[in-house]
Write a protein that holds these residues in place. Structure first.
Motif, PDB file in Angstrom:
ATOM      1  N   ASP A  38       1.042  -1.294  -0.012  1.00  0.00           N
ATOM      2  CA  ASP A  38      -0.036  -0.055   0.012  1.00  0.00           C
ATOM      3  C   ASP A  38       0.688   1.246  -0.143  1.00  0.00           C
ATOM      4  O   ASP A  38       0.553   2.292  -0.297  1.00  0.00           O
ATOM      5  CB  ASP A  38      -1.012  -0.023   1.299  1.00  0.00           C
ATOM      6  CG  ASP A  38      -2.084  -1.173   0.983  1.00  0.00           C
ATOM      7  OD1 ASP A  38      -2.124  -1.250   0.112  1.00  0.00           O
ATOM      8  OD2 ASP A  38      -2.731  -1.357   2.165  1.00  0.00           O
ATOM      9  N   TYR A  39       2.175   1.059   0.312  1.00  0.00           N
ATOM     10  CA  TYR A  39       3.233   2.096   0.510  1.00  0.00           C
ATOM     11  C   TYR A  39       4.254   1.983  -0.541  1.00  0.00           C
ATOM     12  O   TYR A  39       5.074   2.794  -0.454  1.00  0.00           O
ATOM     13  CB  TYR A  39       3.359   2.574   1.665  1.00  0.00           C
ATOM     14  CG  TYR A  39       2.434   2.461   2.798  1.00  0.00           C
ATOM     15  CD1 TYR A  39       1.859   3.933   3.204  1.00  0.00           C
ATOM     16  CD2 TYR A  39       1.962   1.353   3.581  1.00  0.00           C
ATOM     17  CE1 TYR A  39       0.971   3.963   4.142  1.00  0.00           C
ATOM     18  CE2 TYR A  39       0.840   1.481   4.605  1.00  0.00           C
ATOM     19  CZ  TYR A  39       0.335   2.935   4.713  1.00  0.00           C
ATOM     20  OH  TYR A  39      -0.610   2.898   5.526  1.00  0.00           O
ATOM     21  N   ALA A  52       5.401  -9.384  13.743  1.00  0.00           N
ATOM     22  CA  ALA A  52       4.779 -10.595  13.769  1.00  0.00           C
ATOM     23  C   ALA A  52       3.553 -10.568  13.027  1.00  0.00           C
ATOM     24  O   ALA A  52       2.613  -9.840  13.272  1.00  0.00           O
ATOM     25  CB  ALA A  52       4.534 -11.164  15.142  1.00  0.00           C
ATOM     26  N   GLY A  53       3.249 -11.515  11.978  1.00  0.00           N
ATOM     27  CA  GLY A  53       2.138 -11.292  11.237  1.00  0.00           C
ATOM     28  C   GLY A  53       2.383 -10.680  10.117  1.00  0.00           C
ATOM     29  O   GLY A  53       1.349 -10.445   9.087  1.00  0.00           O
ATOM     30  N   GLY A  54       3.595  -9.969   9.783  1.00  0.00           N
ATOM     31  CA  GLY A  54       3.763  -9.313   8.557  1.00  0.00           C
ATOM     32  C   GLY A  54       3.699  -7.664   8.858  1.00  0.00           C
ATOM     33  O   GLY A  54       3.875  -7.250   9.938  1.00  0.00           O
ATOM     34  N   GLY A  55       3.406  -6.867   7.870  1.00  0.00           N
ATOM     35  CA  GLY A  55       3.235  -5.424   7.824  1.00  0.00           C
ATOM     36  C   GLY A  55       4.238  -4.768   7.461  1.00  0.00           C
ATOM     37  O   GLY A  55       5.409  -5.023   7.169  1.00  0.00           O
ATOM     38  N   LEU A  56       4.453  -3.544   7.920  1.00  0.00           N
ATOM     39  CA  LEU A  56       5.733  -2.650   7.609  1.00  0.00           C
ATOM     40  C   LEU A  56       6.771  -2.987   8.472  1.00  0.00           C
ATOM     41  O   LEU A  56       6.607  -3.294   9.624  1.00  0.00           O
ATOM     42  CB  LEU A  56       5.490  -1.292   7.681  1.00  0.00           C
ATOM     43  CG  LEU A  56       4.271  -0.584   6.856  1.00  0.00           C
ATOM     44  CD1 LEU A  56       4.194   0.931   7.115  1.00  0.00           C
ATOM     45  CD2 LEU A  56       4.884  -0.516   5.324  1.00  0.00           C
ATOM     46  N   THR A  57       8.092  -2.678   8.118  1.00  0.00           N
ATOM     47  CA  THR A  57       9.127  -3.033   8.866  1.00  0.00           C
ATOM     48  C   THR A  57       9.618  -1.669   9.337  1.00  0.00           C
ATOM     49  O   THR A  57       9.005  -0.507   8.952  1.00  0.00           O
ATOM     50  CB  THR A  57      10.417  -3.256   7.870  1.00  0.00           C
ATOM     51  OG1 THR A  57      10.753  -2.245   6.921  1.00  0.00           O
ATOM     52  CG2 THR A  57      10.117  -4.921   7.146  1.00  0.00           C
ATOM     53  N   GLN A  58      10.378  -1.605  10.309  1.00  0.00           N
ATOM     54  CA  GLN A  58      10.622  -0.680  11.127  1.00  0.00           C
ATOM     55  C   GLN A  58      11.444   0.659  10.203  1.00  0.00           C
ATOM     56  O   GLN A  58      10.993   1.755  10.185  1.00  0.00           O
ATOM     57  CB  GLN A  58      11.543  -0.586  12.224  1.00  0.00           C
ATOM     58  CG  GLN A  58      10.818  -1.393  13.541  1.00  0.00           C
ATOM     59  CD  GLN A  58      11.834  -1.932  14.412  1.00  0.00           C
ATOM     60  OE1 GLN A  58      12.941  -2.308  14.456  1.00  0.00           O
ATOM     61  NE2 GLN A  58      11.263  -2.405  15.879  1.00  0.00           N
ATOM     62  N   PRO A  59      12.290   0.199   9.196  1.00  0.00           N
ATOM     63  CA  PRO A  59      12.827   1.376   8.478  1.00  0.00           C
ATOM     64  C   PRO A  59      11.721   1.769   7.519  1.00  0.00           C
ATOM     65  O   PRO A  59      11.968   2.715   7.211  1.00  0.00           O
ATOM     66  CB  PRO A  59      13.924   0.455   7.886  1.00  0.00           C
ATOM     67  CG  PRO A  59      14.235  -0.578   8.558  1.00  0.00           C
ATOM     68  CD  PRO A  59      13.120  -1.205   9.477  1.00  0.00           C
ATOM     69  N   GLN A  63      10.797   5.604   6.535  1.00  0.00           N
ATOM     70  CA  GLN A  63      10.662   5.997   5.220  1.00  0.00           C
ATOM     71  C   GLN A  63       9.325   6.772   4.864  1.00  0.00           C
ATOM     72  O   GLN A  63       9.185   7.961   4.067  1.00  0.00           O
ATOM     73  CB  GLN A  63      10.779   4.910   4.078  1.00  0.00           C
ATOM     74  CG  GLN A  63      12.231   4.822   3.545  1.00  0.00           C
ATOM     75  CD  GLN A  63      12.479   3.850   2.486  1.00  0.00           C
ATOM     76  OE1 GLN A  63      12.869   2.562   2.653  1.00  0.00           O
ATOM     77  NE2 GLN A  63      12.074   4.287   1.290  1.00  0.00           N
ATOM     78  N   VAL A  64       8.218   6.165   5.133  1.00  0.00           N
ATOM     79  CA  VAL A  64       6.993   6.590   4.857  1.00  0.00           C
ATOM     80  C   VAL A  64       6.697   8.276   5.553  1.00  0.00           C
ATOM     81  O   VAL A  64       6.246   8.957   5.073  1.00  0.00           O
ATOM     82  CB  VAL A  64       5.937   5.642   5.341  1.00  0.00           C
ATOM     83  CG1 VAL A  64       4.433   6.400   5.183  1.00  0.00           C
ATOM     84  CG2 VAL A  64       5.827   4.417   4.482  1.00  0.00           C
ATOM     85  N   LEU A  65       7.178   8.145   6.879  1.00  0.00           N
ATOM     86  CA  LEU A  65       6.828   9.216   7.751  1.00  0.00           C
ATOM     87  C   LEU A  65       8.403  10.325   7.483  1.00  0.00           C
ATOM     88  O   LEU A  65       8.111  11.233   8.122  1.00  0.00           O
ATOM     89  CB  LEU A  65       6.799   8.996   9.051  1.00  0.00           C
ATOM     90  CG  LEU A  65       5.520   8.010   9.405  1.00  0.00           C
ATOM     91  CD1 LEU A  65       5.533   7.577  10.990  1.00  0.00           C
ATOM     92  CD2 LEU A  65       4.308   8.832   9.046  1.00  0.00           C
ATOM     93  N   GLY A  66       9.299   9.986   6.731  1.00  0.00           N
ATOM     94  CA  GLY A  66      10.277  11.062   6.712  1.00  0.00           C
ATOM     95  C   GLY A  66      11.201  10.977   7.702  1.00  0.00           C
ATOM     96  O   GLY A  66      11.834  12.297   7.959  1.00  0.00           O
ATOM     97  N   PHE A  67      11.205   9.970   8.621  1.00  0.00           N
ATOM     98  CA  PHE A  67      11.951  10.263   9.851  1.00  0.00           C
ATOM     99  C   PHE A  67      13.529   9.873   9.508  1.00  0.00           C
ATOM    100  O   PHE A  67      13.509   9.059   8.646  1.00  0.00           O
ATOM    101  CB  PHE A  67      11.517   9.088  10.774  1.00  0.00           C
ATOM    102  CG  PHE A  67      10.165   9.364  11.469  1.00  0.00           C
ATOM    103  CD1 PHE A  67       9.763  10.625  11.354  1.00  0.00           C
ATOM    104  CD2 PHE A  67       9.432   8.564  12.061  1.00  0.00           C
ATOM    105  CE1 PHE A  67       8.573  11.227  11.799  1.00  0.00           C
ATOM    106  CE2 PHE A  67       8.152   8.685  12.630  1.00  0.00           C
ATOM    107  CZ  PHE A  67       7.736  10.307  12.679  1.00  0.00           C
ATOM    108  N   GLY A  68      14.401  10.235  10.300  1.00  0.00           N
ATOM    109  CA  GLY A  68      15.936   9.784  10.228  1.00  0.00           C
ATOM    110  C   GLY A  68      16.066   8.166  10.676  1.00  0.00           C
ATOM    111  O   GLY A  68      15.095   7.452  11.120  1.00  0.00           O
ATOM    112  N   ARG A  69      16.801   7.534   9.935  1.00  0.00           N
ATOM    113  CA  ARG A  69      16.934   6.126  10.210  1.00  0.00           C
ATOM    114  C   ARG A  69      17.197   5.702  11.606  1.00  0.00           C
ATOM    115  O   ARG A  69      17.955   6.576  12.330  1.00  0.00           O
ATOM    116  CB  ARG A  69      18.300   5.723   9.500  1.00  0.00           C
ATOM    117  CG  ARG A  69      18.505   4.483   9.395  1.00  0.00           C
ATOM    118  CD  ARG A  69      19.712   3.912   8.450  1.00  0.00           C
ATOM    119  NE  ARG A  69      19.831   2.321   8.502  1.00  0.00           N
ATOM    120  CZ  ARG A  69      20.796   1.798   7.795  1.00  0.00           C
ATOM    121  NH1 ARG A  69      21.590   2.381   6.987  1.00  0.00           N
ATOM    122  NH2 ARG A  69      20.906   0.385   7.810  1.00  0.00           N
ATOM    123  N   GLY A  70      16.322   4.829  11.959  1.00  0.00           N
ATOM    124  CA  GLY A  70      16.137   4.042  13.394  1.00  0.00           C
ATOM    125  C   GLY A  70      15.534   5.109  14.224  1.00  0.00           C
ATOM    126  O   GLY A  70      15.369   4.755  15.450  1.00  0.00           O
TER     127      GLY A  70
END
Length: 296
Positions: A38-39, A52-59, A63-70
């Motif tokens: 979806d993204y 667990a169960g899938g979904g977005l990864t933390q990175p 990316q989606v929100l424009g945050f710095g890495r980590g």
């Protein structure tokens, strides 16, 4: 919305590991519900641990929100101390947190309630069952929003107004309606100077609210209320516990005791219960109530 006293819930008093786990459970649950496709992400890129169960990864959240890495990884794992407001808001919107989860996010990070609702439109509604609550009260009772617009009331409330002429706005009635200056005993000293500061406080809390701005201008233009508003007396931001003279249309002169509370669903609503006691003398005040603590 009630704020938590941080001094009564400090780091020395609460299991910090438990709070971090409570935060992680919420965020992982909501992250697992988001589909990478979806993204615009493929199944394998970018690399990162999925919930667990899938979904977005933390990175991917970063990316989606424009945050710095980590950034998001530190938030989810309870290592982002004093998380910036824009981070919490971004995560709340992306994860579509409901009002309870939004409060949970702030309590688990900042140990207090959020300064504003995530979805402002939800602040304009409360459960309809509140009408049953009002109808169960034997005294006049009503609910208003932060503009003092009447939302709901019981039958007893209609009887405290001459001719049962119910106002659309209780603050406007108290300060500008001619009926009020007769019904509210000693209006110039016992009501208006104590009510006017409520409008000042509301204007400060909601500076862009057009209705409140218009109400203030109409108060200032009134020859009687205007001078009182400009040079108010004792500072009151709510009437809870007040007892003031009242000329009841059915029962004659007496005293009206005012008792307020706020539904937890929305901080913009207030409930008012008004207890009328006829007679020349006000009811005897009762001692303050405190919780009874059991045990050592």
């Amino acid at each position: 919305m009630m704020w938590i006293d941080q001094r009564s819930w400090g780091e020395d008093d609460v299991d910090q590991g438990a709070l971090k786990e409570a935060l992680r459970i919420l965020l992982q649950r909501r992250r697992s519900e988001l589909s990478p496709s979806d993204y615009g992400f493929t199944r394998h890129a970018p690399q990162g641990r999925r919930a667990a169960g899938g979904g977005l990864t933390q990175p991917q959240v970063d990316q989606v929100l424009g945050f710095g890495r980590g950034t998001y990884e530190r938030l989810e794992n309870g290592r982002l101390n004093n998380a910036p407001e824009h981070v919490l808001k971004g995560v709340g919107e992306l994860f579509k947190l409901n009002p309870h989860e939004w409060v949970w996010l702030w309590r688990m990070t900042w140990r207090r309630d959020p300064p504003y609702p995530l979805h402002p439109d939800t602040e304009e509604e409360i459960p309809g069952s509140w009408l049953r609550v009002l109808n169960s009260i034997p005294h006049a009772a009503y609910i208003t929003n932060h503009r003092w617009e009447l939302v709901a009331y019981n039958r007893q409330f209609t009887r405290i107004f001459p001719g049962q002429r119910i106002p659309k706005n209780t603050m406007e009635w108290m300060l500008l309606d001619r009926d009020a200056r007769t019904v509210l005993g000693d209006w110039k000293t016992s009501w208006a100077p104590l009510v006017a500061p409520h409008v000042w406080a509301a204007r400060a809390a909601h500076p862009t609210d057009a209705y409140l701005a218009d109400l203030e201008q109409r108060i200032l233009a009134d020859p009687d209320a205007g001078p009182i508003y400009r040079d108010f007396g004792p500072i009151w931001v709510h009437p809870d516990g007040a007892c003031r003279p009242y000329n009841h249309p059915d029962h004659g002169p007496g005293w009206m005791s005012l008792h307020t509370s706020s539904p937890k669903t929305s901080s913009t609503f207030s409930t008012m219960t008004m207890i009328f006691d006829p007679g020349e003398q006000p009811p005897q005040p009762l001692p303050p109530l405190r919780a009874r603590y059991l045990g050592a």
